[in-house]
Design a protein around this motif. Structure first.
Motif, PDB file in Angstrom:
ATOM      1  N   GLU A 417       0.637  -1.088   0.003  1.00 31.15           N
ATOM      2  CA  GLU A 417      -0.180   0.127   0.046  1.00 31.15           C
ATOM      3  C   GLU A 417       0.933   1.197  -0.021  1.00 31.15           C
ATOM      4  O   GLU A 417       0.444   2.367  -0.674  1.00 31.15           O
ATOM      5  CB  GLU A 417      -0.860  -0.047   1.288  1.00 31.15           C
ATOM      6  N   LEU A 418       1.976   1.271   0.711  1.00 34.14           N
ATOM      7  CA  LEU A 418       3.014   2.350   0.888  1.00 34.14           C
ATOM      8  C   LEU A 418       3.460   2.546  -0.530  1.00 34.14           C
ATOM      9  O   LEU A 418       3.502   3.848  -1.060  1.00 34.14           O
ATOM     10  CB  LEU A 418       3.845   2.152   1.952  1.00 34.14           C
ATOM     11  N   ARG A 419       3.997   1.486  -1.193  1.00 30.38           N
ATOM     12  CA  ARG A 419       4.517   1.932  -2.700  1.00 30.38           C
ATOM     13  C   ARG A 419       3.417   2.333  -3.571  1.00 30.38           C
ATOM     14  O   ARG A 419       3.581   3.169  -4.506  1.00 30.38           O
ATOM     15  CB  ARG A 419       4.820   0.517  -3.201  1.00 30.38           C
ATOM     16  N   ALA A 420       2.065   1.761  -3.556  1.00 30.08           N
ATOM     17  CA  ALA A 420       1.219   2.177  -4.255  1.00 30.08           C
ATOM     18  C   ALA A 420       0.638   3.715  -4.048  1.00 30.08           C
ATOM     19  O   ALA A 420       0.740   4.549  -5.150  1.00 30.08           O
ATOM     20  CB  ALA A 420      -0.215   1.370  -4.171  1.00 30.08           C
ATOM     21  N   GLU A 421       0.665   4.159  -2.779  1.00 35.08           N
ATOM     22  CA  GLU A 421       0.563   5.600  -2.586  1.00 35.08           C
ATOM     23  C   GLU A 421       1.767   6.167  -3.328  1.00 35.08           C
ATOM     24  O   GLU A 421       1.351   7.421  -3.624  1.00 35.08           O
ATOM     25  CB  GLU A 421       0.486   5.698  -1.172  1.00 35.08           C
ATOM     26  N   LEU A 422       2.952   5.771  -2.933  1.00 38.95           N
ATOM     27  CA  LEU A 422       3.999   6.459  -3.471  1.00 38.95           C
ATOM     28  C   LEU A 422       4.013   6.718  -4.919  1.00 38.95           C
ATOM     29  O   LEU A 422       4.212   7.886  -5.450  1.00 38.95           O
ATOM     30  CB  LEU A 422       5.232   5.870  -3.046  1.00 38.95           C
ATOM     31  N   GLU A 423       3.530   5.770  -5.642  1.00 37.59           N
ATOM     32  CA  GLU A 423       3.567   5.834  -7.091  1.00 37.59           C
ATOM     33  C   GLU A 423       2.538   6.479  -7.402  1.00 37.59           C
ATOM     34  O   GLU A 423       2.850   7.495  -8.396  1.00 37.59           O
ATOM     35  CB  GLU A 423       3.019   4.296  -7.735  1.00 37.59           C
ATOM     36  N   LEU A 424       1.139   6.773  -6.813  1.00 38.54           N
ATOM     37  CA  LEU A 424       0.235   7.724  -7.071  1.00 38.54           C
ATOM     38  C   LEU A 424       0.855   9.329  -6.770  1.00 38.54           C
ATOM     39  O   LEU A 424       0.681  10.062  -7.714  1.00 38.54           O
ATOM     40  CB  LEU A 424      -1.026   7.784  -6.067  1.00 38.54           C
ATOM     41  N   GLU A 425       1.564   9.244  -5.875  1.00 39.18           N
ATOM     42  CA  GLU A 425       2.202  10.729  -5.489  1.00 39.18           C
ATOM     43  C   GLU A 425       2.907  11.145  -6.729  1.00 39.18           C
ATOM     44  O   GLU A 425       3.091  12.148  -7.251  1.00 39.18           O
ATOM     45  CB  GLU A 425       2.787  10.599  -4.114  1.00 39.18           C
ATOM     46  N   ARG A 426       3.778   9.984  -7.405  1.00 39.88           N
ATOM     47  CA  ARG A 426       4.686  10.352  -8.157  1.00 39.88           C
ATOM     48  C   ARG A 426       4.038  10.741  -9.531  1.00 39.88           C
ATOM     49  O   ARG A 426       4.669  11.755 -10.302  1.00 39.88           O
ATOM     50  CB  ARG A 426       5.574   9.262  -8.405  1.00 39.88           C
ATOM     51  N   GLU A 427       2.976  10.147  -9.779  1.00 43.44           N
ATOM     52  CA  GLU A 427       2.346  10.450 -10.937  1.00 43.44           C
ATOM     53  C   GLU A 427       1.435  11.813 -10.651  1.00 43.44           C
ATOM     54  O   GLU A 427       1.594  12.646 -11.883  1.00 43.44           O
ATOM     55  CB  GLU A 427       1.232   9.245 -11.147  1.00 43.44           C
TER      56      GLU A 427
END
Length: 474
Positions: A417-427
């Motif tokens: 979940e942390l990586r998914a949130e990080l990827e969204l923030e990066r997008e």
């Protein structure tokens, strides 16, 4: 910010201050002449094992680490170990070492007699000519072939010489040097870190993505000499993992950043020794590429198979490896790899190493008549400081583990979940950056058009008329 050079500056200032005072340390001191200023697994392993084993046998003694470059070559991998530079080989330097320490011990990971490619140009002489002020023991060393005559002459006069491979002992015997063969000191690696600390570090490395989140893995301990053969090693490792039913492969570089093969987990090259030991200890199986990786895997009971691509490691590894663990080529690794029970001789090997360190401590004690011992209060204070330092290290380990867990929990309860949130923030950040770049480009285009308009003759000639028109419009 990297601050280790400041540590070296502080150490140099202290040594200069003591030198001006003519101070002689009140406590007896022993010097380890090694390679702790190099980032390799063996370099850091030897420094820590010798330090740990001798400190336990020589309470009240100070253990100093000396190496060709020392703190002039700061590392991320040494875990804060203070290493004094040997510097240039000359009489004044040898006299100073002889006065500061009562006994010196060779413990480099590289073979004695090697031509060093770093440090001062004369640093190699420290490892072949030694010093005249006191004994320089040479336990569990390896030597080059041929053995330099100067090194052979030095070792003939020392009270303790042993090698960690039979070939080195044979080479020394040809020069009249009697040397016993002892096990590789890396077999004591299990004594360096508590099992609970290893488990914590393994969990942290999984949470940080250095190791797979779950499941078994095969670790490839890659020495620098094997970098040109990484593609062939990758093929052999992939086949080995498939044969063992292991899904993941972790690449553990030996102090040098290396691009991993596709699908592998790359461990950072700057990992400290505890993290490297944790990676090897937690593996389902290992493919070491030098004697040090094989010894660590043996110490932690990890199955391993070995192929000596460079032709320089077999003699040392055969001293503790079973014949069926060796492959004639990288292509044969998957076929010779099989599960091996813990060797029955391991306890005997550990006992032999204990006897070797006992002998070193005995030589040290024989040079301490007790007249210069510190009083009981100072000895107790020194022990308390060391205990406090050890507690501080344990606290730092615990705090890092807690920090990692809190970071993961703050991301929704799991690293995925942390990586998914990080990827969204990066997008979102990328989209905002694109809009910003587009706006900047549009503004630049408008400014260019306005500048072009202002440079036209019509605009320049009508400037007075537009000024008059503007005043009349008021």
């Amino acid at each position: 910010m990297w601050v280790r050079p400041a540590v070296g500056d502080t150490c140099r200032a202290v040594h200069r201050f003591l030198g001006r005072l003519g101070a002689v340390p009140a406590e007896p001191a022993l010097a380890l002449w090694g390679s702790a200023d190099l980032p390799g697994l063996g370099d850091q392993l030897f420094a820590r094992i010798f330090d740990t084993e001798l400190a336990a046998r020589l309470p009240g003694w100070r253990i100093g680490h000396l190496a060709p470059a020392g703190w002039d070559r700061p590392l991320c991998t040494d875990g804060g170990l203070v290493v004094e530079p040997l510097g240039d080989y000359h009489d004044q330097r040898l006299t100073r070492v002889g006065q500061e320490y009562r006994l010196s011990v060779y413990n480099p990971a590289f073979p004695l007699g090697s031509a060093l490619s770093y440090g001062p140009s004369s640093a190699s002489r420290f490892y072949s000519a030694g010093l005249r002020q006191h004994a320089l023991l040479a336990p569990a060393v390896r030597v080059t072939d041929p053995v330099p005559s100067e090194l052979a002459g030095l070792l003939r006069t020392q009270p303790l010489v042993s090698t960690r491979d039979a070939r080195s002992a044979e080479l020394l015997a040809e020069h009249g040097v009697s040397a016993n063969v002892v096990p590789h000191p890396g077999l004591l690696a299990e004594h360096l870190v508590d099992s609970a600390v290893l488990a914590q570090r393994q969990a942290a490395l999984r949470q940080l993505g250095v190791l797979p989140e779950e499941g078994a893995y095969l670790v490839v301990q890659l020495a620098g000499a094997l970098l040109p053969d990484l593609d062939r090693m990758a093929t052999a490792a992939n086949h080995t993992a498939k044969r063992l039913g292991v899904e993941h492969i972790v690449l553990l570089p030996d102090g040098r950043t290396t691009a991993p093969p596709p699908g592998w987990y790359p461990a950072p090259a700057e990992l400290v020794l505890e993290d490297r030991l944790a990676i090897i200890a937690g593996a389902r199986a290992a493919l070491p590429t030098d004697e040090h990786g094989a010894a660590v895997a043996t110490a932690f009971g990890v199955d391993w198979a070995f192929c000596d691509v460079t032709g320089t490691q077999t003699a040392a590894v055969r001293e503790f490896g079973a014949p069926e663990q060796f492959a004639a080529s990288l292509a044969e690794l998957p076929t010779v790899f099989s599960r091996h029970a813990e060797p029955v001789w391991l306890a005997s090997a550990v006992g032999s190493l204990a006897a070797e360190f006992d002998a070193i401590a005995g030589h040290a004690e024989s040079r301490d008549n007790g007249t210069e011992r510190r009083n009981a209060a100072l000895a107790a204070e020194n022990a308390a400081l060391r205990a406090a330092h050890d507690r501080l290290r344990q606290r730092l380990h615990a705090e890092r583990q807690t920090l990692v867990e809190q970071l993961v929990e703050s991301g929704g309860g799991g690293s995925r979940e942390l990586r998914a949130e990080l990827e969204l923030e990066r997008e979102l950040h990328g989209a905002l950056a694109d809009r910003h770049n587009a706006t900047v480009a549009e503004l630049a285009e408008c400014r260019a058009e306005l500048e072009a308009l202002r440079n036209t003759k019509l605009y320049r000639w009508t400037t007075p008329l537009r000024g008059i028109y503007g005043r009349l419009g008021r």
